[in-house]
Design a protein around this motif. Structure first.
Motif, mmCIF file in Angstrom:
data_model
loop_
_atom_site.group_PDB
_atom_site.id
_atom_site.type_symbol
_atom_site.label_atom_id
_atom_site.label_comp_id
_atom_site.label_asym_id
_atom_site.label_seq_id
_atom_site.Cartn_x
_atom_site.Cartn_y
_atom_site.Cartn_z
ATOM 1 N N ALA A 110 0.830 -1.207 0.000
ATOM 2 C CA ALA A 110 0.000 0.000 0.000
ATOM 3 C C ALA A 110 0.864 1.257 0.000
ATOM 4 O O ALA A 110 0.564 2.232 -0.703
ATOM 5 C CB ALA A 110 -0.931 -0.004 1.211
ATOM 6 N N GLN A 111 1.958 1.238 0.763
ATOM 7 C CA GLN A 111 2.837 2.408 0.826
ATOM 8 C C GLN A 111 3.507 2.655 -0.518
ATOM 9 O O GLN A 111 3.562 3.782 -0.999
ATOM 10 C CB GLN A 111 3.898 2.235 1.919
ATOM 11 N N ARG A 112 4.011 1.590 -1.123
ATOM 12 C CA ARG A 112 4.639 1.726 -2.438
ATOM 13 C C ARG A 112 3.648 2.274 -3.462
ATOM 14 O O ARG A 112 3.986 3.141 -4.260
ATOM 15 C CB ARG A 112 5.179 0.382 -2.907
ATOM 16 N N ALA A 113 2.429 1.748 -3.462
ATOM 17 C CA ALA A 113 1.413 2.178 -4.422
ATOM 18 C C ALA A 113 1.056 3.653 -4.224
ATOM 19 O O ALA A 113 0.893 4.396 -5.199
ATOM 20 C CB ALA A 113 0.164 1.307 -4.290
ATOM 21 N N ALA A 114 0.942 4.081 -2.979
ATOM 22 C CA ALA A 114 0.595 5.480 -2.701
ATOM 23 C C ALA A 114 1.645 6.432 -3.245
ATOM 24 O O ALA A 114 1.314 7.489 -3.791
ATOM 25 C CB ALA A 114 0.423 5.680 -1.195
ATOM 26 N N PHE A 115 2.909 6.074 -3.121
ATOM 27 C CA PHE A 115 3.968 6.976 -3.564
ATOM 28 C C PHE A 115 4.289 6.833 -5.040
ATOM 29 O O PHE A 115 4.844 7.749 -5.637
ATOM 30 C CB PHE A 115 5.204 6.807 -2.698
ATOM 31 N N GLU A 116 3.931 5.704 -5.630
ATOM 32 C CA GLU A 116 4.143 5.519 -7.068
ATOM 33 C C GLU A 116 3.362 6.572 -7.858
ATOM 34 O O GLU A 116 3.822 7.053 -8.887
ATOM 35 C CB GLU A 116 3.721 4.106 -7.484
ATOM 36 N N LYS A 117 2.215 6.940 -7.345
ATOM 37 C CA LYS A 117 1.332 7.887 -8.031
ATOM 38 C C LYS A 117 1.814 9.334 -7.950
ATOM 39 O O LYS A 117 1.312 10.175 -8.680
ATOM 40 C CB LYS A 117 -0.076 7.807 -7.428
ATOM 41 N N VAL A 118 2.748 9.625 -7.054
ATOM 42 C CA VAL A 118 3.151 11.025 -6.822
ATOM 43 C C VAL A 118 4.660 11.220 -6.976
ATOM 44 O O VAL A 118 5.269 12.013 -6.252
ATOM 45 C CB VAL A 118 2.676 11.512 -5.433
ATOM 46 N N ARG A 119 5.243 10.524 -7.921
ATOM 47 C CA ARG A 119 6.697 10.613 -8.116
ATOM 48 C C ARG A 119 7.189 12.048 -8.290
ATOM 49 O O ARG A 119 8.224 12.416 -7.759
ATOM 50 C CB ARG A 119 7.120 9.788 -9.317
ATOM 51 N N ASP A 120 6.457 12.852 -9.049
ATOM 52 C CA ASP A 120 6.890 14.231 -9.267
ATOM 53 C C ASP A 120 6.917 15.019 -7.959
ATOM 54 O O ASP A 120 7.824 15.806 -7.724
ATOM 55 C CB ASP A 120 5.981 14.936 -10.287
ATOM 56 N N GLY A 121 5.917 14.805 -7.115
ATOM 57 C CA GLY A 121 5.876 15.486 -5.821
ATOM 58 C C GLY A 121 7.024 15.064 -4.921
ATOM 59 O O GLY A 121 7.586 15.875 -4.182
ATOM 60 N N PRO A 144 0.618 2.917 6.616
ATOM 61 C CA PRO A 144 1.066 3.642 5.427
ATOM 62 C C PRO A 144 0.697 5.124 5.504
ATOM 63 O O PRO A 144 -0.388 5.496 5.952
ATOM 64 C CB PRO A 144 0.339 2.941 4.281
ATOM 65 N N LEU A 145 1.621 5.931 5.085
ATOM 66 C CA LEU A 145 1.473 7.384 5.106
ATOM 67 C C LEU A 145 0.904 7.836 3.764
ATOM 68 O O LEU A 145 1.421 7.443 2.717
ATOM 69 C CB LEU A 145 2.855 7.992 5.340
ATOM 70 N N THR A 146 -0.142 8.637 3.795
ATOM 71 C CA THR A 146 -0.687 9.141 2.539
ATOM 72 C C THR A 146 0.261 10.195 1.970
ATOM 73 O O THR A 146 1.004 10.847 2.710
ATOM 74 C CB THR A 146 -2.072 9.781 2.725
#
Length: 150
Positions: free
Chosen positions: A42-53, A103-105
Motif C-alpha cells: 500500500a505504501q509503495r502504491a501510494a507513492f508511485e502515483k506522486v513521483r513528481d511530488g 502507510p502514510l498518505t
C-alpha cells in the motif's frame, strides 16, 4: 585535519545509509517484516502515483524489508521493530520528523514536508523571479539568506 574529518564523514555515511543524503535530500525509510506485507504494498502504491511530488521535495526512499543484514542494520539505527511495518521521514538535517505504523498518505507526507522551514525556504528560492514582476527587465535582487545554509 580537514581530510581526516572528511574521511570520518564518508565512513559514517557508508555505515549509515540515511547519512549519505544528509543536507541534500529528505529520506523516507519504509520498514516491513517481509516482502509480501500488505502495508508495504500500500505504501509503495501510494507513492508511485506522486513521483513528481517526491522529486520536487528532494525525497529519496530507503527500504528495510525482510531479515537481511542491511535491513536489520537500518532498523537498528532507527530503533524500528523487525516484526512490524513502519515509515519514517528523516529531514535534510538528519533528524526524524515523522514515524508512522500505518502507510502514510502522500497528502500527509507533503503536508509535513511543506511545513518545514527548510522546505519553505526552498520554495522561496525556486520561485525567485517567477512572480508577476518577473517579466520586467533589469537586475534581479538576490533572496535574503537565512542564518543556516545547506
Amino acid at each position: 585535519m580537514g581530510a581526516t574529518l572528511l574521511g570520518v564523514g564518508a565512513a559514517q555515511a557508508a555505515e549509515n545509509p540515511p547519512a549519505r543524503h544528509q543536507w541534500r535530500s529528505r529520506v523516507l525509510v519504509i520498514s516491513a517484516p517481509e516482502r509480501n506485507d500488505p502495508k508495504l504494498a500500500a505504501q509503495r502504491a501510494a507513492f508511485e502515483k506522486v513521483r513528481d511530488g517526491l522529486k520536487e521535495r528532494d525525497l529519496v526512499t530507503l527500504e528495510a524489508v525482510g531479515d537481511g543484514a542491511a535491513a536489520r542494520d537500518l532498523r537498528a539505527r532507527l530503533k524500528l521493530p523487525a516484526d512490524a511495518f513502519r515509515v519514517v521521514l528523516i529531514g535534510k538535517d538528519g533528524g526524524t520528523k515523522r514515524t508512522e505504523a500505518v502507510p502514510l498518505t502522500a497528502d500527509a507526507l507533503f503536508e509535513t514536508i511543506d511545513a518545514m522551514p527548510m522546505r519553505q525556504d526552498e520554495k522561496r528560492r525556486r520561485n525567485l523571479g517567477r512572480g508577476p514582476d518577473s517579466t520586467k527587465k533589469g537586475p534581479r535582487q538576490a533572496a535574503p539568506r537565512s542564518g543556516s545554509e545547506y
